[in-house]
Write an enzyme that holds these catalytic residues in place. Sequence first.
Site, PDB file in Angstrom:
ATOM      1  N   GLU A   1       1.191 124.596 -80.306  1.00 60.82           N
ATOM      2  CA  GLU A   1      -0.349 125.469 -80.539  1.00 60.82           C
ATOM      3  C   GLU A   1      -0.463 126.264 -81.823  1.00 60.82           C
ATOM      4  O   GLU A   1      -0.134 127.256 -80.686  1.00 60.82           O
ATOM      5  CB  GLU A   1      -1.487 125.582 -79.749  1.00 60.82           C
ATOM      6  CG  GLU A   1      -1.564 123.969 -78.858  1.00 60.82           C
ATOM      7  CD  GLU A   1      -2.820 123.934 -78.506  1.00 60.82           C
ATOM      8  OE1 GLU A   1      -3.890 125.003 -78.594  1.00 60.82           O
ATOM      9  OE2 GLU A   1      -3.172 123.311 -77.416  1.00 60.82           O
TER      10      GLU A   1
ATOM     11  N   ASP B   1     -12.018 134.025 -77.632  1.00 60.80           N
ATOM     12  CA  ASP B   1     -10.235 134.265 -77.312  1.00 60.80           C
ATOM     13  C   ASP B   1     -11.445 135.651 -76.912  1.00 60.80           C
ATOM     14  O   ASP B   1     -11.729 136.423 -77.224  1.00 60.80           O
ATOM     15  CB  ASP B   1      -9.663 134.701 -78.714  1.00 60.80           C
ATOM     16  CG  ASP B   1      -9.250 133.393 -79.154  1.00 60.80           C
ATOM     17  OD1 ASP B   1      -9.087 132.386 -78.337  1.00 60.80           O
ATOM     18  OD2 ASP B   1      -9.155 132.824 -80.323  1.00 60.80           O
TER      19      ASP B   1
END
Length: 257
Positions: free
Chosen positions: A46, A57
Amino acid sequence: MNRIDELFKQKKERILSIYFTAGFPKLGDTLTIMEAIEAAGADIIEIGVPYSDPIADGPTIQESNNQALNNGMTLKLLFEQLSELREKVSIPVILMGYLNPVVQYGMEAFCKKCKEVGIDGLILPDLPMQQYLSEYKEIFDAYDLRNTFLISPQTAEERIRQIDQHTDGFIYMVSSASITGAKKEITPEQLAYFERVKAMKLNNPRLIGFGISDKPSFQTASAHSHGAIIGSAFINVLRESSDLKKDINEYIQGILS
C-alpha cells in the site's frame, strides 16, 4: 484477473499488507522500498499518497506525510516513479490517499494513470459510499481498480453488510476507533469486534489494520481475518534505517517467521 482478486483466490490466510508513504524517507526511495517489501515476503503493498491533512492518521504517518511533501513528492512525480513498477514488482499494489488531491488531479485521469502503471486498487478513506456508487464506480470498473471500504468497531451490522455488497476486493477492518499508530497489544474489546465481524460470514475477505505492529499482533489479527495491514510500525523502520533493504527484510521476516 486483477492481482488483488488473484491473491485472495490463491491465499486464504496470513496475508501481509505493508503500507509506506511515497517520498519517505527520501524522495527517490519509492521503488527501492517496494522491491524490498516484495523480496521479504509481503503479499500486498500500500503506497500512501502524501497529503497535508491526513485526518485518519496518527503522528507517525502524519510526520512521514509532512516529510514526503517537504521532499517534493506529488501525484505527478509518484506516477513518474511508478512507470517502471511492473518491471520490478509482481505483487498487488494499492494507492491509499485522500479524496481531495485525487479530485484535483481528475478522477478519470487518476484511474487511467493507475491502470497504466499497474496499480490494482485504491483506498480513499474519505470517499462516501454513495458518491462512489453514483459518480465513480463505473470509472473504477473501466480501469479494473478495486475500491476498498473501511469498517470500524462502531460500524453497524447493516452498514457492514452494505459495504460487503459493494466490495469487490477486500474489506479494511480498522481495529479501533482511534487514529493509526502502533499499539502495545490487542484488547479484549477489539477481539470481541473481530469475532463479531467474523461471525457475520461476509462474502469478501477482511484485513485488519491500525495498531498491528509485530509478530504477535499479526498472528492475532490473522486468526480472526485473512491477514493484516502494517503501517506506522513499518514507517518507524524506514525512519530509523541505515540500510533500507536489509532492515525491511529483517522486519518483515520477523513478522512472518
